[in-house]
Design an enzyme around this catalytic site. Structure first.
Site, PDB file in Angstrom:
ATOM      1  CD  GLU A 152      -2.698   1.201   2.546  1.00  0.00           C
ATOM      2  OE1 GLU A 152      -2.361   0.522   3.539  1.00  0.00           O
ATOM      3  OE2 GLU A 152      -3.732   1.883   2.506  1.00  0.00           O
ATOM      4  CD  GLU A 158       0.012   7.034   7.638  1.00  0.00           C
ATOM      5  OE1 GLU A 158       0.100   5.827   7.893  1.00  0.00           O
ATOM      6  OE2 GLU A 158      -1.054   7.578   7.302  1.00  0.00           O
ATOM      7  CG  ASP A 185      -5.983   4.589   1.869  1.00  0.00           C
ATOM      8  OD1 ASP A 185      -6.666   5.616   1.732  1.00  0.00           O
ATOM      9  OD2 ASP A 185      -5.830   4.011   2.969  1.00  0.00           O
ATOM     10  CG  HIS A 188      -2.318   6.743   2.142  1.00  0.00           C
ATOM     11  ND1 HIS A 188      -1.807   7.388   3.236  1.00  0.00           N
ATOM     12  CD2 HIS A 188      -2.854   5.593   2.624  1.00  0.00           C
ATOM     13  CE1 HIS A 188      -2.025   6.677   4.322  1.00  0.00           C
ATOM     14  NE2 HIS A 188      -2.660   5.567   3.977  1.00  0.00           N
ATOM     15  CG  HIS A 211      -7.633   0.681   2.375  1.00  0.00           C
ATOM     16  ND1 HIS A 211      -6.485   0.682   3.137  1.00  0.00           N
ATOM     17  CD2 HIS A 211      -8.250  -0.520   2.615  1.00  0.00           C
ATOM     18  CE1 HIS A 211      -6.405  -0.474   3.797  1.00  0.00           C
ATOM     19  NE2 HIS A 211      -7.453  -1.214   3.496  1.00  0.00           N
ATOM     20  NE  ARG A 217      -6.475   7.350   6.848  1.00  0.00           N
ATOM     21  CZ  ARG A 217      -5.418   6.618   7.052  1.00  0.00           C
ATOM     22  NH1 ARG A 217      -4.574   6.940   8.004  1.00  0.00           N
ATOM     23  NH2 ARG A 217      -5.161   5.558   6.333  1.00  0.00           N
ATOM     24  CD  GLU A 246      -6.887   2.057   6.560  1.00  0.00           C
ATOM     25  OE1 GLU A 246      -6.153   1.213   7.097  1.00  0.00           O
ATOM     26  OE2 GLU A 246      -6.505   2.765   5.598  1.00  0.00           O
TER      27      GLU A 246
HETATM   28  C1  LER Z   1      -3.225   1.361   6.349  1.00  0.00           C
HETATM   29  O1  LER Z   1      -4.089   0.752   5.440  1.00  0.00           O
HETATM   30  C2  LER Z   1      -3.057   2.789   6.065  1.00  0.00           C
HETATM   31  O2  LER Z   1      -3.709   3.345   5.208  1.00  0.00           O
HETATM   32  C3  LER Z   1      -2.077   3.548   6.827  1.00  0.00           C
HETATM   33  O3  LER Z   1      -2.399   4.892   6.887  1.00  0.00           O
HETATM   34  C4  LER Z   1      -1.728   2.997   8.155  1.00  0.00           C
HETATM   35  O4  LER Z   1      -1.243   3.980   8.977  1.00  0.00           O
HETATM   36 MN    MN Z   2      -5.133   2.263   3.922  1.00  0.00          MN
END
Ligand code: LER
Ligand code: MN
Length: 274
Positions: A152, A158, A185, A188, A211, A217, A246
């Site tokens: 991912e 992060e 995701d 991100h 995701h 978020r 998520e």
């Molecule tokens: C995990 O799926 C994710 O998106 C991260 O931001 C975990 O910190």
């Molecule tokens: Mn994620």
């Protein structure tokens, strides 16, 4: 188009594990809301009642498209790119310890924060080499069980290792395993990608899992991302996997889970059922 949501199987500090607390109770709630699947977040399979977890998933007629592993980094500091060889070995073994559960549940294993980051005293190339080696070993162990892994891309706040779909694809190329794909995701991508759409097109059929969270978020619909466009593009790309929520448990976990599924169902392209 099938929808799942992250539910932590163990207590966790991770903020965007939408549902925490009693696992089975949470499964009852998401099944009632209409989710098709659950994405269990499991820090350490050896301290989880795996049979109980599988039975609960079946009891609520859910699927488990993927299992999250990031808590092993968040709570224990395990990673593929630590300067300490013992920590790297423990991280690899931890991912491999998810294999029996993943095989039984039909789940992919998510490689998010467990890959680590570029730590002081470790060169970037070295960290990448360790990550490639670790993924190679995990994919090789997973292949005979029919289990797939997904890397991912995560935002720069992060990790410094793999922030974009392009970097993820380059990593996959280096590992050279058919059972390794990408998990994109939206949260991100909104931070890192020049274009969410172009990144999804670039990932193409290497996109094994997806995701969703909005730009802030929070649940889809609470920010400024265009989920009608995003889900439409998933359909256009022939994506057959899950769209997995998520997001932060805001204003509270249940409300977030409920509002997410309402919004996603409203903007989802019609696909003749699930
Ligand atoms: C995990 O799926 C994710 O998106 C991260 O931001 C975990 O910190
Ligand atoms: Mn994620």
């Amino acid at each position: 188009m099938k929808l799942s949501i992250v539910v932590s199987a163990q207590p966790t500090k991770f903020g965007a594990a939408t549902l925490k607390g009693d696992f089975e109770e949470n499964l009852a709630r998401i099944a009632e809301l209409g989710y098709d699947g659950v994405e269990p977040a499991v820090r350490d399979p050896s301290v989880v009642d795996q049979e109980g977890l599988l039975a609960a998933i079946r009891r609520y007629d859910l699927e488990a498209p993927a299992i999250g592993t990031g808590q092993a980094w968040g709570e224990e500091g395990l990673s593929f790119s630590d300067r300490d060889a013992g920590v790297r070995r423990t991280a690899i073994d931890r991912v491999k310890s998810h294999l029996p559960l993943a095989a039984e549940a039909g789940s992919m294993i998510i490689i998010g924060l467990i890959r680590g980051t570029v730590k002081p005293g470790v060169g970037r190339d070295q960290a990448i080499d360790w990550m490639v080696e670790a993924l190679g070993e995990c994919c090789e162990a997973a292949a005979p069980l029919g289990v797939r892994l997904v890397v991912e891309p995560l935002n720069r706040y992060e990790t410094a290792l793999v922030n974009t779909a392009g970097e993820g694809l380059e990593l996959i190329r280096r590992v050279g395993a058919d059972n390794l794909g990408l998990l994109l995701d939206t949260f991100h991508m909104n931070i890192e990608e020049p274009s969410i759409e172009e990144s999804m097109r670039l990932a193409g059929d290497r996109m094994f899992h997806f995701h969703v969270a909005d730009s802030n978020r929070w649940y889809p619909g609470a920010g400024h991302l265009d989920f009608r466009g995003i889900l439409g593009l998933l359909k256009e790309l022939g994506y057959a996997g899950y769209v997995s929520g998520e997001f932060l448990p805001m204003p509270d976990a249940l409300m977030a889970a409920g509002r997410a599924i309402s919004h996603l169902q409203e903007v989802m392209p019609s696909n003749g059922g699930k």
